[in-house]
Scaffold this active site. Structure first.
Site, PDB file in Angstrom:
ATOM      1  N   CYS A 176      70.854   2.350  67.572  1.00  0.00           N
ATOM      2  CA  CYS A 176      69.777   3.742  68.484  1.00  0.00           C
ATOM      3  C   CYS A 176      69.443   4.157  69.713  1.00  0.00           C
ATOM      4  CB  CYS A 176      69.059   4.076  67.179  1.00  0.00           C
ATOM      5  SG  CYS A 176      67.638   5.433  68.303  1.00  0.00           S
TER       6      CYS A 176
ATOM      7  N   CYS B 140      65.690   4.575  70.346  1.00  0.00           N
ATOM      8  CA  CYS B 140      64.956   2.606  69.711  1.00  0.00           C
ATOM      9  C   CYS B 140      64.986   1.785  70.421  1.00  0.00           C
ATOM     10  CB  CYS B 140      65.746   2.109  67.960  1.00  0.00           C
ATOM     11  SG  CYS B 140      65.779   4.049  67.160  1.00  0.00           S
TER      12      CYS B 140
END
Length: 101
Positions: free
Chosen positions: A31, A34
């Site tokens: 991600c 993230c």
């Protein structure tokens, strides 16, 4: 204090039974947002001794991801006395994360 890796085995003791407020970062290695928020969360963990900071990999811990109804990441949750008191979805700047606490 450093960021703690939270698993379903450690969740109860590290999060639910914590005497400190807990900031949880739900993430995945693939991600992009993230990866952007991770260093901010780590920085907060290093600066704030009054809270506990944990990371939960949603791919490795699907039980915990389901428990929090994670449908998108990154997702931050603030837990006090075993209850979610605040949460935010997506990338957030450091000031916004600190304000959640």
């Amino acid at each position: 204090m450093s960021v703690i890796k939270i698993t379903k085995e450690t969740f109860e003791n590290e999060v639910l039974k914590s005497e400190k407020t807990v900031l949880l970062d739900f993430y995945a290695d693939w991600c992009g947002p993230c990866k952007m928020i991770g260093p901010i969360v780590a920085e907060i963990a290093g600066e704030r001794t009054d809270i506990k900071v944990g990371k939960i990999n949603v791919d490795g811990e699907p039980t915990l991801a389901n428990m929090f109804n994670i449908t998108s990441i990154p997702m931050l949750a603030v837990i006090k006395d075993g209850k979610v008191v605040n949460q935010a979805l997506g990338y957030r700047p450091k000031e916004d994360i600190l304000a959640m606490l």
